[in-house]
Design an enzyme around this catalytic site. Structure first.
Site, PDB file in Angstrom:
ATOM      1  N   GLY A  47      -3.823  10.541   0.773  1.00 32.92           N
ATOM      2  CA  GLY A  47      -4.262  10.812  -0.588  1.00 32.92           C
ATOM      3  C   GLY A  47      -3.091  10.681  -1.548  1.00 32.92           C
ATOM      4  O   GLY A  47      -2.871  11.520  -2.409  1.00 32.92           O
ATOM      5  N   HIS A  48      -2.316   9.605  -1.370  1.00 32.44           N
ATOM      6  CA  HIS A  48      -1.193   9.323  -2.265  1.00 32.44           C
ATOM      7  C   HIS A  48      -0.729   7.887  -2.080  1.00 32.44           C
ATOM      8  O   HIS A  48      -1.182   7.193  -1.157  1.00 32.44           O
ATOM      9  CB  HIS A  48      -0.043  10.301  -2.002  1.00 32.44           C
ATOM     10  CG  HIS A  48       0.416  10.335  -0.579  1.00 32.44           C
ATOM     11  ND1 HIS A  48       1.138   9.328  -0.003  1.00 32.44           N
ATOM     12  CD2 HIS A  48       0.236  11.243   0.394  1.00 32.44           C
ATOM     13  CE1 HIS A  48       1.390   9.627   1.255  1.00 32.44           C
ATOM     14  NE2 HIS A  48       0.837  10.781   1.530  1.00 32.44           N
ATOM     15  N   ALA A  49       0.168   7.467  -2.966  1.00 31.08           N
ATOM     16  CA  ALA A  49       0.826   6.163  -2.834  1.00 31.08           C
ATOM     17  C   ALA A  49       2.329   6.399  -2.947  1.00 31.08           C
ATOM     18  O   ALA A  49       2.761   7.497  -3.293  1.00 31.08           O
ATOM     19  CB  ALA A  49       0.350   5.227  -3.942  1.00 31.08           C
ATOM     20  N   ARG A  94      -3.356   5.430  -0.084  1.00 30.55           N
ATOM     21  CA  ARG A  94      -3.915   5.506   1.274  1.00 30.55           C
ATOM     22  C   ARG A  94      -4.476   6.891   1.548  1.00 30.55           C
ATOM     23  O   ARG A  94      -3.939   7.908   1.101  1.00 30.55           O
ATOM     24  CB  ARG A  94      -2.886   5.122   2.334  1.00 30.55           C
ATOM     25  CG  ARG A  94      -1.958   6.199   2.883  1.00 30.55           C
ATOM     26  CD  ARG A  94      -0.924   6.668   1.918  1.00 30.55           C
ATOM     27  NE  ARG A  94      -0.140   5.601   1.312  1.00 30.55           N
ATOM     28  CZ  ARG A  94       0.930   5.066   1.859  1.00 30.55           C
ATOM     29  NH1 ARG A  94       1.402   5.536   2.986  1.00 30.55           N
ATOM     30  NH2 ARG A  94       1.596   4.135   1.238  1.00 30.55           N
ATOM     31  N   ILE A 119       3.238   9.267  -5.445  1.00 29.27           N
ATOM     32  CA  ILE A 119       2.267   9.292  -6.547  1.00 29.27           C
ATOM     33  C   ILE A 119       1.065  10.027  -5.979  1.00 29.27           C
ATOM     34  O   ILE A 119       0.409   9.533  -5.062  1.00 29.27           O
ATOM     35  CB  ILE A 119       1.860   7.864  -6.980  1.00 29.27           C
ATOM     36  CG1 ILE A 119       3.111   7.073  -7.395  1.00 29.27           C
ATOM     37  CG2 ILE A 119       0.846   7.917  -8.113  1.00 29.27           C
ATOM     38  CD1 ILE A 119       2.852   5.594  -7.580  1.00 29.27           C
TER      39      ILE A 119
END
Ligand code: TYD
Length: 134
Positions: A47-49, A94, A119
């Site tokens: 749940g981030h990049a 992702r 992020i």
């Protein structure tokens, strides 16, 4: 989508199989290795990049889905073999989901843990994508 499925060598043996990640297997120098395990049924991770980090994910045991989004396309990769990994370049959101019982996710990373490289919200991700696309 800037991702790549990479097959690892599998050295088969009556005593068990062996796979290795070294040198040219992945396109970055390894700075960190971590793994996620004891994942409760129904849990989701990620749940981030990342702004700069490259990661290479392997399902050392069991299976899970990696749901990817580069701001333009979405794609889901199921990892379920200890000798196949997924390379994820920066700028890709992702999520990891649908973990089987006993799943272990190995992550090989191009840098140490830097919170500022994350992020963690979609609004910021969309802003980041616009900047790097210019
Ligand atoms: P997080 O990146 O949210 O995990 P995931 O992406 O797998 O869902 O990290 C969870 C917590 O662990 C968070 O508090 C930061 C910490 N952490 C470290 O201290 N070092 C690390 O190398 C990683 C990946 C996380």
């Amino acid at each position: 989508m800037d991702i790549q499925i990479i097959s690892l060598p599998k050295i088969e043996d009556r005593r068990g199989n062996l796979s290795v990640i070294e040198g040219d297997t992945i396109p970055f120098d390894i700075k960190r290795v971590y793994y996620v395990y004891d994942i409760p049924s129904g849990a989701e991770r990620g749940g981030h990049a990342h702004k700069n980090l490259q990661q290479f994910l392997v399902a050392l045991s069991g299976s899970f889905d990696v749901i990817l989004n580069n701001g333009k396309q979405k794609s889901t990769v199921t990892l379920n073999k200890p000798n196949v990994g997924l390379l994820i370049k920066p700028g890709i959101w992702r999520e990891l989901a649908n973990f089987s019982s006993g799943a272990v996710c190995l992550v090989v990373a191009s840098d140490v843990y830097i919170e500022e490289d994350y992020i963690r919200n979609l609004k910021e991700f969309k802003r980041f994508i616009k900047i790097i696309d210019k």
